[in-house]
Design a protein around this motif. Structure first.
Motif, PDB file in Angstrom:
ATOM      1  N   VAL A 182       0.857  -1.177   0.000  1.00 42.60           N
ATOM      2  CA  VAL A 182       0.000   0.000   0.000  1.00 42.60           C
ATOM      3  C   VAL A 182       0.893   1.226   0.000  1.00 42.60           C
ATOM      4  O   VAL A 182       1.807   1.327   0.810  1.00 42.60           O
ATOM      5  CB  VAL A 182      -0.922   0.032   1.231  1.00 42.60           C
ATOM      6  N   ALA A 183       0.620   2.140  -0.886  1.00 40.02           N
ATOM      7  CA  ALA A 183       1.357   3.393  -0.917  1.00 40.02           C
ATOM      8  C   ALA A 183       0.401   4.526  -0.577  1.00 40.02           C
ATOM      9  O   ALA A 183      -0.733   4.556  -1.067  1.00 40.02           O
ATOM     10  CB  ALA A 183       1.981   3.621  -2.287  1.00 40.02           C
ATOM     11  N   GLY A 184       0.850   5.435   0.244  1.00 41.57           N
ATOM     12  CA  GLY A 184      -0.029   6.537   0.603  1.00 41.57           C
ATOM     13  C   GLY A 184       0.718   7.674   1.261  1.00 41.57           C
ATOM     14  O   GLY A 184       1.889   7.546   1.631  1.00 41.57           O
ATOM     15  N   LYS A 185       0.028   8.781   1.384  1.00 42.29           N
ATOM     16  CA  LYS A 185       0.561   9.953   2.089  1.00 42.29           C
ATOM     17  C   LYS A 185      -0.327  10.206   3.301  1.00 42.29           C
ATOM     18  O   LYS A 185      -1.556  10.211   3.183  1.00 42.29           O
ATOM     19  CB  LYS A 185       0.591  11.179   1.170  1.00 42.29           C
ATOM     20  N   TYR A 186       0.328  10.437   4.425  1.00 40.83           N
ATOM     21  CA  TYR A 186      -0.390  10.521   5.691  1.00 40.83           C
ATOM     22  C   TYR A 186       0.029  11.769   6.465  1.00 40.83           C
ATOM     23  O   TYR A 186       1.215  12.106   6.539  1.00 40.83           O
ATOM     24  CB  TYR A 186      -0.082   9.291   6.556  1.00 40.83           C
ATOM     25  N   TRP A 187      -0.973  12.413   7.065  1.00 39.33           N
ATOM     26  CA  TRP A 187      -0.739  13.581   7.907  1.00 39.33           C
ATOM     27  C   TRP A 187      -0.752  13.172   9.372  1.00 39.33           C
ATOM     28  O   TRP A 187      -1.538  12.320   9.785  1.00 39.33           O
ATOM     29  CB  TRP A 187      -1.817  14.634   7.701  1.00 39.33           C
TER      30      TRP A 187
END
Length: 124
Positions: free
Chosen positions: A109-114
Motif C-alpha cells: 500500500v502506498a499513501g501519504k499521511y498527515w
C-alpha cells in the motif's frame, strides 16, 4: 492501518532549539519522504522542509541554515532539528509522510499521511 504522529514541540526561549519527530506506526512500513509544514495563527500552512526518497533535502528560505531534516535508520521516524529559534517560528508543525506499507497478506500500500500536529511556541 498506518498512523503518523508528530512530537517534540513545546515552549522555548528565542535562540533555543527543539527536535520534532514524525513517527509512523501500525504496519510493516517504510517512510519514503516527508514534508514538514507549519501553520501560524491566521496564516496559511507553509512548507518549511522536505526530505526526498533519495535523501536530498530542501528548506524554505526562512529556515535555511537553522533547520535540518533527517531520517532515522529504522526508516520509521524522520526528525526536524530546529536551532536558533525565533518568535516567528511559533506555529503548529505538521508532517506529511509518503509511506510504503504492507497488509497482512503482503499486499503493498502506498499513501501519504498527515499527523495531528505539534505546537512550537517561541518566547522573546
Amino acid at each position: 492501518q498506518v498512523h503518523v504522529t508528530e512530537s517534540g514541540g513545546g515552549l522555548v526561549q528565542s535562540g533555543g532549539s527543539l527536535r520534532l519527530s514524525c513517527a509512523a506506526s501500525g504496519s510493516p512500513l517504510r517512510i519514503n519522504a516527508v514534508n514538514w509544514y507549519r501553520q501560524a495563527p491566521g496564516e496559511e500552512r507553509e512548507l518549511v522542509a522536505a526530505l526526498a526518497i533519495d535523501g536530498s533535502t530542501n528548506y524554505a528560505d526562512s529556515v535555511k541554515g537553522r533547520f535540518t531534516v533527517a531520517r532515522d535508520s529504522s526508516q520509521k521516524v524522520v526528525y526536524l532539528q530546529m536551532n536558533s529559534l525565533s518568535t516567528e517560528d511559533t506555529a503548529v508543525y505538521y508532517c506529511n509522510a509518503d509511506i510504503n506499507s504492507w497488509q497482512i497478506d503482503g499486499t503493498p500500500v502506498a499513501g501519504k499521511y498527515w499527523g495531528q500536529g505539534t505546537q512550537v511556541s517561541v518566547s522573546s
